[in-house]
Design an enzyme around this catalytic site. Sequence first.
Site, PDB file in Angstrom:
ATOM      1  NE  ARG A 103      29.286   4.968  -5.080  1.00  0.00           N
ATOM      2  CZ  ARG A 103      28.756   3.731  -5.189  1.00  0.00           C
ATOM      3  NH1 ARG A 103      28.902   3.052  -4.190  1.00  0.00           N
ATOM      4  NH2 ARG A 103      28.545   3.602  -6.373  1.00  0.00           N
ATOM      5  CE  LYS A 125      38.305  26.062  -3.044  1.00  0.00           C
ATOM      6  NZ  LYS A 125      38.926  27.482  -3.331  1.00  0.00           N
ATOM      7  CD  GLU A 167      48.591  31.541  -0.730  1.00  0.00           C
ATOM      8  OE1 GLU A 167      47.709  32.327  -0.164  1.00  0.00           O
ATOM      9  OE2 GLU A 167      48.358  31.082  -1.756  1.00  0.00           O
ATOM     10  CE  LYS A 199      42.476  27.545   2.669  1.00  0.00           C
ATOM     11  NZ  LYS A 199      43.215  26.846   1.613  1.00  0.00           N
ATOM     12  CD  GLU A 209      36.472  30.223  -3.355  1.00  0.00           C
ATOM     13  OE1 GLU A 209      37.487  29.301  -3.005  1.00  0.00           O
ATOM     14  OE2 GLU A 209      36.379  30.723  -4.705  1.00  0.00           O
ATOM     15  NE  ARG A 213      37.871  27.678   0.729  1.00  0.00           N
ATOM     16  CZ  ARG A 213      38.250  26.443   0.691  1.00  0.00           C
ATOM     17  NH1 ARG A 213      37.229  25.592   0.999  1.00  0.00           N
ATOM     18  NH2 ARG A 213      39.169  25.813   0.672  1.00  0.00           N
ATOM     19  CG  ASN A 217      39.942  33.222  -4.318  1.00  0.00           C
ATOM     20  OD1 ASN A 217      40.835  32.131  -4.182  1.00  0.00           O
ATOM     21  ND2 ASN A 217      38.575  33.063  -4.497  1.00  0.00           N
ATOM     22  CG  HIS A 220      44.941  33.710  -4.909  1.00  0.00           C
ATOM     23  ND1 HIS A 220      45.265  34.511  -3.753  1.00  0.00           N
ATOM     24  CD2 HIS A 220      45.324  32.495  -4.597  1.00  0.00           C
ATOM     25  CE1 HIS A 220      46.095  33.643  -3.054  1.00  0.00           C
ATOM     26  NE2 HIS A 220      46.063  32.409  -3.652  1.00  0.00           N
ATOM     27  CG  HIS A 224      45.310  31.808  -9.964  1.00  0.00           C
ATOM     28  ND1 HIS A 224      43.842  31.901  -9.511  1.00  0.00           N
ATOM     29  CD2 HIS A 224      45.963  30.763  -9.213  1.00  0.00           C
ATOM     30  CE1 HIS A 224      43.707  31.014  -8.378  1.00  0.00           C
ATOM     31  NE2 HIS A 224      45.154  30.445  -8.475  1.00  0.00           N
ATOM     32  CG  HIS A 234      50.168  29.283  -6.004  1.00  0.00           C
ATOM     33  ND1 HIS A 234      48.671  29.459  -6.598  1.00  0.00           N
ATOM     34  CD2 HIS A 234      49.459  29.661  -4.459  1.00  0.00           C
ATOM     35  CE1 HIS A 234      47.755  29.734  -5.930  1.00  0.00           C
ATOM     36  NE2 HIS A 234      48.109  30.089  -4.607  1.00  0.00           N
TER      37      HIS A 234
HETATM   38  N1  LIG Z   1      43.937  22.910  -1.859  1.00  0.00           N
HETATM   39  C1  LIG Z   1      44.123  23.961  -1.683  1.00  0.00           C
HETATM   40  O1  LIG Z   1      43.415  24.504  -0.924  1.00  0.00           O
HETATM   41  C2  LIG Z   1      45.470  24.832  -2.193  1.00  0.00           C
HETATM   42  C3  LIG Z   1      45.695  26.127  -1.983  1.00  0.00           C
HETATM   43  C4  LIG Z   1      46.852  26.503  -2.394  1.00  0.00           C
HETATM   44  C5  LIG Z   1      47.596  25.620  -3.493  1.00  0.00           C
HETATM   45  N2  LIG Z   1      47.173  24.657  -3.776  1.00  0.00           N
HETATM   46  C6  LIG Z   1      47.891  23.665  -4.634  1.00  0.00           C
HETATM   47  O2  LIG Z   1      49.119  23.496  -4.084  1.00  0.00           O
HETATM   48  C7  LIG Z   1      50.259  23.277  -4.869  1.00  0.00           C
HETATM   49  C8  LIG Z   1      51.406  24.226  -4.681  1.00  0.00           C
HETATM   50  O3  LIG Z   1      51.843  23.760  -3.417  1.00  0.00           O
HETATM   51  P1  LIG Z   1      53.445  23.794  -3.050  1.00  0.00           P
HETATM   52  O4  LIG Z   1      53.955  24.948  -3.516  1.00  0.00           O
HETATM   53  O5  LIG Z   1      53.475  23.110  -1.816  1.00  0.00           O
HETATM   54  O6  LIG Z   1      53.989  22.816  -4.230  1.00  0.00           O
HETATM   55  P2  LIG Z   1      54.527  21.191  -4.376  1.00  0.00           P
HETATM   56  O7  LIG Z   1      53.647  20.473  -3.561  1.00  0.00           O
HETATM   57  O8  LIG Z   1      54.879  21.096  -6.069  1.00  0.00           O
HETATM   58  O9  LIG Z   1      55.819  21.433  -3.800  1.00  0.00           O
HETATM   59  C9  LIG Z   1      56.912  22.328  -4.461  1.00  0.00           C
HETATM   60  C10 LIG Z   1      58.203  21.505  -4.530  1.00  0.00           C
HETATM   61  O10 LIG Z   1      58.626  21.369  -3.158  1.00  0.00           O
HETATM   62  C11 LIG Z   1      59.292  20.051  -2.775  1.00  0.00           C
HETATM   63  N3  LIG Z   1      59.000  19.982  -1.482  1.00  0.00           N
HETATM   64  C12 LIG Z   1      57.814  19.937  -0.599  1.00  0.00           C
HETATM   65  N4  LIG Z   1      58.109  19.844   0.532  1.00  0.00           N
HETATM   66  C13 LIG Z   1      59.615  19.764   0.820  1.00  0.00           C
HETATM   67  C14 LIG Z   1      60.566  19.568   1.713  1.00  0.00           C
HETATM   68  N5  LIG Z   1      60.136  19.401   2.999  1.00  0.00           N
HETATM   69  N6  LIG Z   1      61.711  19.315   1.483  1.00  0.00           N
HETATM   70  C15 LIG Z   1      62.299  19.595   0.220  1.00  0.00           C
HETATM   71  N7  LIG Z   1      61.554  19.646  -0.869  1.00  0.00           N
HETATM   72  C16 LIG Z   1      60.160  19.708  -0.619  1.00  0.00           C
HETATM   73  C17 LIG Z   1      58.303  19.201  -3.806  1.00  0.00           C
HETATM   74  O11 LIG Z   1      58.982  18.211  -4.152  1.00  0.00           O
HETATM   75  C18 LIG Z   1      58.163  20.138  -5.007  1.00  0.00           C
HETATM   76  O12 LIG Z   1      59.260  20.247  -5.840  1.00  0.00           O
HETATM   77  C19 LIG Z   1      49.492  23.559  -6.161  1.00  0.00           C
HETATM   78  O13 LIG Z   1      49.221  22.335  -7.065  1.00  0.00           O
HETATM   79  C20 LIG Z   1      48.213  24.321  -6.050  1.00  0.00           C
HETATM   80  O14 LIG Z   1      47.299  24.156  -6.922  1.00  0.00           O
HETATM   81  C21 LIG Z   1      46.182  24.088  -3.251  1.00  0.00           C
END
Ligand SMILES: NC(=O)c1ccc[n+]([C@@H]2O[C@H](COP(=O)([O-])OP(=O)(O)OC[C@H]3O[C@@H](n4cnc5c(N)ncnc54)[C@H](O)[C@@H]3O)[C@@H](O)[C@H]2O)c1
Length: 323
Positions: A103, A125, A167, A199, A209, A213, A217, A220, A224, A234
């Site tokens: 929980r 999130k 971003e 942020k 949101e 917030r 987007n 976005h 998306h 992304h």
């Molecule tokens: N929670 C939120 O508010 C929020 C906001 C935006 C995106 N997201 C989510 O985040 C994800 C995208 O994030 P991301 O772009 O970090 O993707 P990711 O976590 O998939 O990382 C992208 C790639 O980079 C590699 N990587 C990460 N750090 C590294 C480093 N220091 N050295 C070498 N390789 C590295 C990972 O292994 C992966 O292959 C999506 O799932 C998206 O839905 C969440």
Amino acid sequence: MKDNISQIDIEGLKAALAKFEPSKTYYIVDSTVFDNYAGELGLDSVTNVFRLNSPEADKNLERYNECINTFIDMDIRRDCHVVAIGGGATSDFAGFVAASVLRGLKWSVVPTSLLSMVDACIGGKVGLNVEQGKNLIGAFHEPEMIYLCTHFLQSLPKPEYESGLGEIIKYAFLSTEINKLVKKEAPIEEVIFNCLKYKKKITDGDLREEGDRKILNFGHTLGHAFEKELSLPHGTAVTLGIYHTIKSFHHDLLSELYSLMDILKLDRNLLYTRPKNEESFWQFVRRDKKIVGDEVHFVTLKSLGHAQVSPMVIDNLVEQIVF
Ligand SMILES: NC(=O)c1ccc[n+]([C@@H]2O[C@H](COP(=O)([O-])OP(=O)(O)OC[C@H]3O[C@@H](n4cnc5c(N)ncnc54)[C@H](O)[C@@H]3O)[C@@H](O)[C@H]2O)c1
């Protein structure tokens, strides 16, 4: 505003992690990052570790199930702490584990991709993907601490770095302060920290949101759809979403986008990217989880630094956007 962002170097991070009691700390880590940095972080011999080999593909119920079973077998308790080390997919997954196991446990995050540093690690999130779509299962669960250490960027592949810049461009349109920092080519550490602070200020005031917030987007709704239709990273898809929003609604700000892309060394040829199939592109827009009835809360700009959210009938959006 809770001060939970620690700007830290790799030595400082190692020291901070060493303060967590080993038997009460459960790590969820991106395998690539762990292989590269476990030694530097003093984590070589930790045993309470769950690794994500392919974080976005692993952000699902099957791996979630495996992870919580592993942690429960390891005797995880309510006073334990989950630590996420990785990009946004890892922190979304780990945060959801922390939100739900027993929980809810406290958790902290070490973002390692540019996108997670400026965006994904903050705001609470957390969630998983299911077959029907991304992030359709989730919770709001804020981390206790965010350890911002840009040392990790040195191993980040270029396309992932460029995704994070998408971003940053978003923030440079939403905030005149961040815009100025990018324009004067401030060190990336300063830009990242200010995006994170921006942020945080918005999400602290509207975690669920329901109001302000929504402006985060910007770019976005279309982004998306680009992400899904063309399988783009992304933030790269968000850059395209911003471009088409600006081209259709703020033609006067196009030169601003070009100049931000030039300063951040993003190839403007990206902007020639078109949907493979416009019909399927708009299907993705229509299936966005933020659609209410036939309307989307679409973010535009009153001016640079001033965003507004207006309900827009999707058919009208389809008419406005010309690829
Ligand atoms: N929670 C939120 O508010 C929020 C906001 C935006 C995106 N997201 C989510 O985040 C994800 C995208 O994030 P991301 O772009 O970090 O993707 P990711 O976590 O998939 O990382 C992208 C790639 O980079 C590699 N990587 C990460 N750090 C590294 C480093 N220091 N050295 C070498 N390789 C590295 C990972 O292994 C992966 O292959 C999506 O799932 C998206 O839905 C969440």
